[in-house]
Design an enzyme around this catalytic site. Structure first.
Site, short mmCIF file in Angstrom:
data_model
loop_
_atom_site.label_atom_id
_atom_site.label_comp_id
_atom_site.label_asym_id
_atom_site.label_seq_id
_atom_site.Cartn_x
_atom_site.Cartn_y
_atom_site.Cartn_z
N GLU A 131 0.83 -1.40 0.47
CA GLU A 131 -0.11 -0.57 0.00
C GLU A 131 0.80 1.33 0.27
OE1 GLU A 131 -3.25 -0.82 3.18
OE2 GLU A 131 -4.16 -1.41 1.53
N CYS A 162 4.14 -2.98 16.75
CA CYS A 162 3.52 -2.33 17.34
C CYS A 162 2.04 -2.34 17.86
CB CYS A 162 3.77 -0.79 16.77
SG CYS A 162 5.70 -0.23 16.30
N CYS A 200 3.43 8.26 0.91
CA CYS A 200 3.70 7.66 2.15
C CYS A 200 3.81 6.15 0.89
CB CYS A 200 2.72 7.75 2.97
SG CYS A 200 3.41 6.45 4.36
N SER A 256 9.38 6.77 15.59
CA SER A 256 8.43 6.91 15.51
C SER A 256 8.64 6.66 17.67
CB SER A 256 7.65 5.72 15.32
OG SER A 256 7.19 5.75 14.26
N GLY A 279 5.44 -1.34 7.31
CA GLY A 279 7.46 -2.00 7.89
C GLY A 279 7.61 -1.31 8.13
N CYS A 319 -0.83 -0.42 15.95
CA CYS A 319 -0.83 -0.50 14.48
C CYS A 319 -1.49 -1.96 14.18
CB CYS A 319 1.02 -0.78 13.77
SG CYS A 319 1.25 -0.63 12.70
N ASN A 348 -5.65 6.65 14.81
CA ASN A 348 -6.37 6.86 13.82
C ASN A 348 -7.66 5.24 14.16
OD1 ASN A 348 -6.73 8.69 11.62
ND2 ASN A 348 -4.24 8.20 11.89
N CYS A 376 -2.42 6.93 9.69
CA CYS A 376 -0.69 6.04 9.70
C CYS A 376 -1.20 5.26 10.61
CB CYS A 376 -0.65 6.95 10.60
SG CYS A 376 1.16 8.20 9.98
N CYS A 427 5.43 -6.69 8.99
CA CYS A 427 5.86 -5.86 9.66
C CYS A 427 6.48 -6.43 11.06
CB CYS A 427 5.66 -4.26 10.27
SG CYS A 427 7.12 -3.57 10.93
S1 SF4 Z 1 4.15 1.67 13.71
FE1 SF4 Z 1 5.57 1.04 11.96
S2 SF4 Z 1 7.21 -0.22 12.69
FE2 SF4 Z 1 5.28 0.19 14.24
S3 SF4 Z 1 4.44 -2.33 13.30
FE3 SF4 Z 1 3.67 -0.45 12.21
S4 SF4 Z 1 4.59 -0.72 10.29
FE4 SF4 Z 1 5.52 -1.72 11.55
#
Ligand code: SF4
Length: 346
Positions: free
Chosen positions: A94, A118, A107, A217, A163, A121, A294, A337, A114
């Site tokens: 994406e 996190c 982006c 981050s 990722g 996410c 989000n 995000c 990934c």
């Molecule tokens: S925030 Fe970034 S580093 Fe963390 S799991 Fe999501 S894509 Fe991976």
């Protein structure tokens, strides 16, 4: 039957120069090829009219030119556009276009899924499949240029999609070099940002290799909370991360770190969190980007109220921090995000 030919976009310009030199073609032809592929966006070698006919035919015979094909394009009410692109092995990637005034930011993703998991996410919830190739990273730019409105152009590129870029670092560096190369995408170094969740041992390599912006981050200003939100913190804790940034000679007022902070209601949005953040990053040339969480299906976390977001930003400012409070973009198409999960439409 998969196409056995290599991808032309997997070649950096220096690598293509070397190949050309080894096969009796003038090395500077590599810059011509880059110009057609990236600056002009023409992917049919037959149309590369300043190359000799024989070379055009050879390139068309020996190489694949496109690494990604369209799977879907969704447009948000706020103008954000999310491209879902398909690699040769069927993997979905994406990329998101975010128009904002004069600027249009793209982006891009660097991995399928990934491994860093996190907790807020959607990509992290997918698990990890594989790294993207150089061709698959730059082809996101080539494909998304096709989604631009007339007169619109990509002014900024951020490596903040699916990722962790530093876990695919050699290809990310080569992709950045193509973004900056005057014969390729010709972006200025301050128009490109590479983001990391904090893979500390690779920070120096990135900073030395390419003069682009670094985003980190952060999301938490103490290890107890960051261990939960960004689990790679257990391997590379905050003190180590922040001291590495503080000591990096490449960073300074002209090249500050952008700390990303996803604001999550009741988790990291209290004034005390802002004060702790301001204290921890003191002395590091930096700016803080606040992004209200989000919501997405894989997470119970929710965004704070607009008042709580403003209060947090105000507290940082009172402590001398340069802050931007961002609006969530593209949330209605899961393009914001932490929402990229390359789901197929039902
Ligand atoms: S925030 Fe970034 S580093 Fe963390 S799991 Fe999501 S894509 Fe991976």
């Amino acid at each position: 039957m998969p196409d056995p030919r290599p991808q032309l976009k997997d070649q950096s310009i220096p690598a293509l120069r070397t190949r050309f030199a080894g096969s009796g073609v003038a090395p500077w032809r590599a810059e011509q090829v880059a110009r057609w592929l990236y600056a002009r966006g023409v992917e049919d070698p037959a149309a590369w009219t300043d190359l000799p006919q024989e070379l055009r035919e050879r390139l068309a015979d020996e190489w694949q030119i496109r690494a990604l094909e369209w799977d879907a394009l969704e447009r948000s009410a706020d103008g954000t556009a999310k491209g879902r692109l398909r690699a040769a092995d069927g993997a979905l990637v994406e990329a998101v276009l975010i128009p904002e005034g004069e600027r249009t930011t793209l982006c891009v993703s660097t991995q399928v899924g990934c491994p860093l998991a996190c907790s807020f996410c959607a990509t992290g919830a997918l698990g990890f499949t594989r790294n993207l190739t150089l061709a698959e990273i730059v082809d996101q730019v080539c494909r998304m240029k096709e989604a631009l409105a007339s007169g619109q152009r990509i002014t900024n590129v951020v490596f903040m999609g699916m990722g962790e870029p530093l876990l695919n670092l050699p290809r990310v560096i080569e992709a950045v070099r193509l973004l900056l190369h005057p014969k390729a995408f010709a972006l200025g170094p301050r128009k490109v940002t590479v983001s990391t969740a904090g893979v500390v041992p690779r920070l120096g390599t990135l900073l030395r290799a390419v003069p682009v912006n670094l985003a980190v981050s952060l999301h938490a200003a103490n290890d107890a909370l960051r261990d939960v939100l960004v689990p790679i913190n257990r391997r590379f804790p905050l003190d180590l991360l922040l001291e590495t940034l503080r000591a990096a000679p490449e960073l300074g007022p002209r090249r500050p770190v952008f700390f990303e902070w996803t604001l999550i209601a009741g988790v990291n949005d209290a004034p005390a969190d802002a004060i702790e953040l301001a204290r921890r990053i003191r002395g590091i040339p930096s700016k803080v980007n606040l992004i209200p969480m989000n919501a997405h299906a894989d997470s119970s976390y929710r965004p704070p109220s607009p008042e709580a977001c403003s209060r947090f930003a105000g507290e940082l400012m009172r402590h001398g921090v340069i802050v931007t409070l961002r609006r969530p973009r593209g949330a209605d198409i899961d393009a914001a995000c932490g929402q990229l999960a390359a789901r197929r439409s039902a």
